[in-house]
Design a protein around this motif. Structure first.
Motif, PDB file in Angstrom:
ATOM      1  N   HIS A  72    -116.968  20.266   9.638  1.00 25.90           N
ATOM      2  CA  HIS A  72    -117.564  19.827  10.891  1.00 25.90           C
ATOM      3  C   HIS A  72    -116.971  20.609  12.056  1.00 25.90           C
ATOM      4  CE1 HIS A  72    -119.508  16.337   8.961  1.00 25.90           C
ATOM      5  NE2 HIS A  72    -118.436  16.337   8.189  1.00 25.90           N
ATOM      6  N   ILE A  83    -118.442  20.881   2.892  1.00 26.45           N
ATOM      7  CA  ILE A  83    -119.017  20.691   4.223  1.00 26.45           C
ATOM      8  C   ILE A  83    -117.893  20.513   5.231  1.00 26.45           C
ATOM      9  CG2 ILE A  83    -120.523  19.274   5.656  1.00 26.45           C
ATOM     10  CD1 ILE A  83    -121.996  20.783   3.506  1.00 26.45           C
ATOM     11  N   THR A 143    -123.759  20.297  13.958  1.00 29.72           N
ATOM     12  CA  THR A 143    -122.352  19.891  14.012  1.00 29.72           C
ATOM     13  C   THR A 143    -121.616  20.131  12.713  1.00 29.72           C
ATOM     14  OG1 THR A 143    -122.938  17.620  13.363  1.00 29.72           O
ATOM     15  CG2 THR A 143    -122.871  18.116  15.722  1.00 29.72           C
ATOM     16  N   GLU A 144    -122.283  20.633  11.695  1.00 35.39           N
ATOM     17  CA  GLU A 144    -121.631  20.855  10.417  1.00 35.39           C
ATOM     18  C   GLU A 144    -122.193  22.099   9.743  1.00 35.39           C
ATOM     19  OE1 GLU A 144    -122.491  17.297   8.209  1.00 35.39           O
ATOM     20  OE2 GLU A 144    -124.350  18.115   7.401  1.00 35.39           O
ATOM     21  N   SER A 149    -125.254  26.988   8.015  1.00 31.30           N
ATOM     22  CA  SER A 149    -125.685  25.804   8.741  1.00 31.30           C
ATOM     23  C   SER A 149    -127.114  25.489   8.328  1.00 31.30           C
ATOM     24  CB  SER A 149    -125.608  26.058  10.255  1.00 31.30           C
ATOM     25  OG  SER A 149    -126.588  27.002  10.644  1.00 31.30           O
TER      26      SER A 149
END
Length: 495
Positions: free
Chosen positions: A68, A66, A15-16, A41
């Motif tokens: 998302h 970072i 997810t990030e 990732s």
């Protein structure tokens, strides 16, 4: 009209991602499917193509930040409206990035993977989001030769790309505003390759750009040790430089003993556990906590294996690595002992015995320890297996594997002999049930026909999940592989 490019779903539950480098800058004109940003990732480093064409209005995020899934990466305006000021990002639209890409005619099935190549221009790294001084914060990710090879007896041949000539490290720097260390000086005009995001973040947290150092790795690759050495050298330089004489009204200042200013080079450095290192740490911890593992090992005479390799070369004119031949023996052994090609479902308390063999190859890459997988290895010929291994070795140089290449493994082969060690009690790659390690192959005294001889010997280390099988099964598999190494012709009986 302004359109927003959102970070898509990267798959595999991710997810990030971390922004590695922007490939465009505000004001650039881009086309559909043009790579605009490089992100990392927990699985791999990928370049994301834009689902829109037009003029880049704004970039959201700096290298090292970072982001998302669903967060705005950049905004794109029509060429006719490029003079209008960029607006702040609005709420994410209901449509998914994949659906938006399809509606705009993008060739991306999933943004970042499987895009068309016809409209993609040569890769270019932008000077920075704001230009000027921020240009130093955009490192260029370049491949290196620092990966672990899968050939036990010799390292991979050197790459053919030219090596940039640099001045000797002992020469004094021409001019710098921040001092120098034994690994080089900071030069805002240079761009050394920096692959690891941990190295980039460590340098950034200490107030400089890692790419301005002269790295000690292949092709000037900046390693973590280079950054740490520069930080220590800068600290020592700052504490040892004489200061100007105090004015009559100033009081003496006692020497500081805080870790940041100690002159013995022992200041602690904090390194965040993130990205690939975070995933590896979690998986290894789970393996240690969940799997009741046992280790067995065996010294094997590999002299006949090298002779068989030379015979293959003479018969076919093709080279086969020793690792490829051992992988062939492993696949045959797993057919004889299928219990080891399994995993444990702890929720249902069941052993899942897999019908296919997806062979993982542990590799030490520039990004860290990774285990790329050769899917359906059981159905491959020795030649196909050799070619698949060679492709993994080539990609291990910079660790840029597709996410699908890092999942689905059922058994792992670990050639730690290329690191110069004889054996290791390896940690099983969860949720697999076993891992086979190959030590270095060296000449040793060996008894042959009751006489002492010099032979090429290798140590095999086998770690297995005791829930899946007992020691007899693991020992049977290990001795089978050893017998094939000692006498490769014996494999013909099982083909």
């Amino acid at each position: 009209m302004s359109r927003e490019f959102l970070l898509p779903d990267l798959g595999e539950g991710l997810t990030e991602a971390e922004i590695v480098a922007w490939l465009v800058a505000p004001g650039d004109t881009i086309v559909i499917d043009q790579a605009v940003v490089e992100v990392e990732s927990a699985k791999s480093v990928v370049e994301l193509p834009s689902p829109y064409g037009g003029v880049v209005a704004s970039l959201f995020g700096e290298p090292g930040q970072i982001i998302h899934a669903g967060q705005v990466l950049l905004t794109v305006t029509d060429p006719a409206g490029s003079d209008a000021p960029a607006t702040a990002p609005t709420a994410a639209p209901a449509a998914t990035p994949t659906a938006v890409a399809a509606s705009e005619g993008s060739g991306a099935v999933l943004i970042g993977y499987g895009t068309t190549e016809s409209t993609r221009p040569p890769r270019r790294v932008a000077a920075g989001r704001f230009g000027g001084a921020s240009a130093a914060s955009v490192p260029v990710a370049a491949p290196t030769d620092a990966a672990q090879t899968t050939e036990p007896v010799r390292s991979e041949p050197a790459r053919s790309e030219p090596v940039r000539s640099e001045p000797a490290r002992s020469e004094p720097a021409a001019s710098t505003s921040t001092g120098s260390a034994s690994t080089g000086t900071l030069d805002p005009a240079r761009r050394s390759p920096v692959v690891s995001p941990i190295v980039r973040r460590l340098a950034r947290d200490n107030g400089f750009d890692a790419s301005t150092l002269i790295g000690s790795g292949q092709n000037d690759l900046v390693l973590r040790s280079d950054v740490e050495e520069y930080i220590r050298g800068r600290t020592v330089s700052a504490t040892s430089t004489p200061t100007s004489a105090p004015t009559p009204t100033s009081a003496p200042v006692p020497a500081s003993t805080t870790p940041a200013t100690r002159n013995d080079g022992s200041a602690a450095i904090r390194i965040p556990i993130s990205g690939l290192r975070k995933v590896v740490s979690a998986r290894l911890t789970t393996s240690r906590q969940e799997i009741p593992e046992a280790t067995i090992w065996l010294d094997v005479d590999a002299t006949a294996l090298f002779a068989a390799r030379d015979q293959l070369l003479q018969a076919t004119g093709e080279r086969f690595s020793v690792t490829a031949l051992i992988a062939r023996f492993v696949l045959s052994g797993l057919r004889q002992f299928p219990e080891l090609n399994s995993s444990v479902d702890t929720a249902s308390q069941e052993i899942l015995q897999h019908s296919v063999v997806n062979l993982g190859i542990a590799a030490q890459t520039s990004r860290g320890l990774m285990v790329p997988v050769i899917h359906d290895a059981h159905a491959m010929s020795t030649r196909q297996l050799r070619d698949s291994l060679a492709e993994l070795v080539a990609r291990s140089a910079d660790g840029t594997f597709a996410p699908s290449a890092l999942t689905g493994g059922t058994f792992t082969l670990n050639n730690f002999g290329s690191l110069g060690v004889d054996g290791s009690a390896a940690i099983i790659n969860h949720p697999e049930a076993a891992i086979l390690g190959i030590g270095r192959m060296i000449e040793r005294p060996w008894v042959v026909n009751h006489e002492l001889a010099v032979r090429t010997v290798v140590e095999l280390s086998m770690v297995f999940d005791h829930r899946v099988c007992d020691g007899g099964t693991a020992a049977g598999f290990l001795t089978y592989v050893a017998r094939c190494i000692e006498n490769p012709v014996s494999l013909l009986a099982d083909l």
